[in-house]
Design a protein around this motif. Structure first.
Motif, PDB file in Angstrom:
ATOM      1  N   THR A 129       4.853  -4.365  -5.488  1.00 36.47           N
ATOM      2  CA  THR A 129       6.024  -4.034  -4.664  1.00 36.47           C
ATOM      3  C   THR A 129       7.293  -3.972  -5.497  1.00 36.47           C
ATOM      4  O   THR A 129       8.146  -3.104  -5.288  1.00 36.47           O
ATOM      5  CB  THR A 129       6.199  -5.078  -3.547  1.00 36.47           C
ATOM      6  OG1 THR A 129       4.984  -5.169  -2.785  1.00 36.47           O
ATOM      7  CG2 THR A 129       7.347  -4.695  -2.627  1.00 36.47           C
TER       8      THR A 129
ATOM      9  N   ARG B 199       0.842  -1.195   0.000  1.00 37.58           N
ATOM     10  CA  ARG B 199       0.000   0.000   0.000  1.00 37.58           C
ATOM     11  C   ARG B 199       0.883   1.253   0.000  1.00 37.58           C
ATOM     12  O   ARG B 199       1.858   1.354   0.751  1.00 37.58           O
ATOM     13  CB  ARG B 199      -0.909  -0.004   1.229  1.00 37.58           C
ATOM     14  CG  ARG B 199      -2.036   1.033   1.178  1.00 37.58           C
ATOM     15  CD  ARG B 199      -2.845   0.996   2.473  1.00 37.58           C
ATOM     16  NE  ARG B 199      -3.587  -0.235   2.599  1.00 37.58           N
ATOM     17  CZ  ARG B 199      -4.810  -0.402   2.099  1.00 37.58           C
ATOM     18  NH1 ARG B 199      -5.390   0.572   1.416  1.00 37.58           N
ATOM     19  NH2 ARG B 199      -5.445  -1.541   2.270  1.00 37.58           N
ATOM     20  N   THR B 200       0.536   2.202  -0.842  1.00 40.56           N
ATOM     21  CA  THR B 200       1.290   3.456  -0.914  1.00 40.56           C
ATOM     22  C   THR B 200       0.829   4.409   0.177  1.00 40.56           C
ATOM     23  O   THR B 200      -0.120   4.135   0.913  1.00 40.56           O
ATOM     24  CB  THR B 200       1.099   4.112  -2.289  1.00 40.56           C
ATOM     25  OG1 THR B 200      -0.291   4.400  -2.471  1.00 40.56           O
ATOM     26  CG2 THR B 200       1.572   3.198  -3.396  1.00 40.56           C
ATOM     27  N   GLU B 201       1.492   5.568   0.254  1.00 39.17           N
ATOM     28  CA  GLU B 201       1.152   6.551   1.281  1.00 39.17           C
ATOM     29  C   GLU B 201      -0.264   7.090   1.122  1.00 39.17           C
ATOM     30  O   GLU B 201      -0.901   7.479   2.106  1.00 39.17           O
ATOM     31  CB  GLU B 201       2.156   7.707   1.236  1.00 39.17           C
ATOM     32  CG  GLU B 201       3.569   7.292   1.643  1.00 39.17           C
ATOM     33  CD  GLU B 201       4.519   8.470   1.602  1.00 39.17           C
ATOM     34  OE1 GLU B 201       4.069   9.575   1.206  1.00 39.17           O
ATOM     35  OE2 GLU B 201       5.696   8.289   1.956  1.00 39.17           O
TER      36      GLU B 201
ATOM     37  N   TRP C 117      -3.020   0.457  -3.691  1.00 36.36           N
ATOM     38  CA  TRP C 117      -2.204  -0.748  -3.786  1.00 36.36           C
ATOM     39  C   TRP C 117      -1.435  -0.747  -5.111  1.00 36.36           C
ATOM     40  O   TRP C 117      -1.962  -0.377  -6.150  1.00 36.36           O
ATOM     41  CB  TRP C 117      -3.087  -2.002  -3.713  1.00 36.36           C
ATOM     42  CG  TRP C 117      -3.673  -2.244  -2.359  1.00 36.36           C
ATOM     43  CD1 TRP C 117      -4.873  -1.837  -1.898  1.00 36.36           C
ATOM     44  CD2 TRP C 117      -3.048  -2.958  -1.298  1.00 36.36           C
ATOM     45  NE1 TRP C 117      -5.071  -2.239  -0.599  1.00 36.36           N
ATOM     46  CE2 TRP C 117      -3.954  -2.939  -0.197  1.00 36.36           C
ATOM     47  CE3 TRP C 117      -1.829  -3.611  -1.145  1.00 36.36           C
ATOM     48  CZ2 TRP C 117      -3.678  -3.537   1.022  1.00 36.36           C
ATOM     49  CZ3 TRP C 117      -1.545  -4.217   0.079  1.00 36.36           C
ATOM     50  CH2 TRP C 117      -2.460  -4.168   1.140  1.00 36.36           C
ATOM     51  N   GLU C 118      -0.176  -1.149  -5.046  1.00 36.57           N
ATOM     52  CA  GLU C 118       0.637  -1.259  -6.265  1.00 36.57           C
ATOM     53  C   GLU C 118       1.628  -2.407  -6.099  1.00 36.57           C
ATOM     54  O   GLU C 118       1.880  -2.883  -4.983  1.00 36.57           O
ATOM     55  CB  GLU C 118       1.390   0.032  -6.541  1.00 36.57           C
ATOM     56  CG  GLU C 118       2.426   0.390  -5.486  1.00 36.57           C
ATOM     57  CD  GLU C 118       3.229   1.627  -5.828  1.00 36.57           C
ATOM     58  OE1 GLU C 118       4.298   1.809  -5.229  1.00 36.57           O
ATOM     59  OE2 GLU C 118       2.799   2.409  -6.696  1.00 36.57           O
TER      60      GLU C 118
END
Length: 313
Positions: A241, A232-234, A238-239
């Motif tokens: 890794t 999970r990004t800031e 979701w992307e």
């Protein structure tokens, strides 16, 4: 002035050569009136000679002015008067195609014959290279009866598809493929899967296609779950890794059909990189660095003359 007639007595017999001037112009003498004169070259001939000295002898404006006995301003005017002819291509089975850029606004697309190094095409492009730029080059070659069998490129997928539509096989530059891998994984990756993938990529120039394909797909199979990991990004999205690793392996798999064309047609003596044309581009820019005051149209003239190897093709 026509050297076959005396400009003083209009006699057309007894005209002899008597050496040259310091500007390397031919001097003549008429035996009838015993007077002399100097031939005046055609404007295009003079401008072509100046371009030759600029491109191949690396002479600056001051040196050109001293040689031709005229001001630097006049030298610049003579350069503007000359128009380099378009390159006329000769038959070629294997070609290399690449663009070299002069800033972000424009570049020059060059096509050469791999086997003899002759330039087949040299034209400017606007902004970044497009599929149309490459297709225009292929159409130009065909217009002059040149039908290459293989093209060595480092271009995009669209360029590859276009070349295949014209029945031209593609050899993707292995050196550029390694550069893509290095950009994604760095030269010294830390994660074990990345280390393994980079080591596989480094064998590219020393292995056959079947073995390399087996290694690439074997690596992907072993690391399939790892590649699917997400984080999970800031901002809460979701992307993947390992996005750069995915880019590296996807690039290898996408270009696999074109990385070993040189092994499939040994009789054509196809190189596995386009280093030859890259070297020509480097030499062109090195020479242009000595003439930083040239305008865009003069740089294009410079490139055409340089790639043709002479001022008239």
């Amino acid at each position: 002035m026509n050297s076959k007639h005396c400009p003083h007595c209009n006699c057309n017999t007894g005209i002899v050569k008597i050496g040259t001037t310091s500007a390397e112009r031919q001097r003549y003498r008429c035996k009838k009136c015993n007077r002399t004169w100097v031939s005046k070259p055609h404007v295009q001939v003079l401008a072509k000679s100046i371009w030759n000295d600029l491109v191949f002898r690396n002479m600056n404006y001051n040196e050109l002015a001293n040689k031709y006995k005229m001001s630097e301003r006049n030298i610049r005017r003579k350069l503007d008067l000359y128009t380099a002819p378009n390159v006329i291509p000769t038959p070629a089975d294997v070609i290399a195609m690449d663009v070299t850029y002069f800033g972000r606004s424009w570049g020059i697309l060059t096509v050469i014959n791999i086997h003899n190094g002759k330039t087949l095409y040299c034209e400017p492009t606007s902004g970044y290279e497009t599929v149309w730029d490459y297709e225009r080059a292929i159409k130009y070659l065909r217009k002059h009866g040149v039908y290459p069998k293989v093209a060595v490129i480092d271009g995009k997928k669209g360029v590859i598809n276009m070349l295949e539509e014209y029945g031209i096989k593609v050899q993707f530059c292995q050196f550029h493929q390694l550069k893509i891998i290095t950009q994604c994984l760095t030269r010294k990756p830390v994660l074990l899967p990345n280390i393994e993938l980079r080591n596989i990529a480094l064998t590219l120039a020393h292995i056959d296609k079947k073995s390399f394909v087996s290694m690439v797909y074997g690596w992907k199979l072993r690391n399939e779950i790892w590649l699917q990991e997400r984080s999970r990004t800031e901002d809460g999205k979701w992307e993947y890794t390992h996005r750069l690793t995915r880019r590296a392996i996807n690039s290898l798999i996408m270009n696999l059909p074109y990385l070993f064309t040189y092994q499939e047609s040994l009789e054509l003596n196809i190189p596995n990189t386009n280093n030859q044309i890259e070297g020509l581009h480097s030499e062109l820019k090195r020479r242009l660095n000595n003439h930083r005051g040239l305008k865009k149209n003069q740089k294009i003239q410079f490139a055409r003359i340089f790639f043709s190897g002479r001022t008239e093709v």
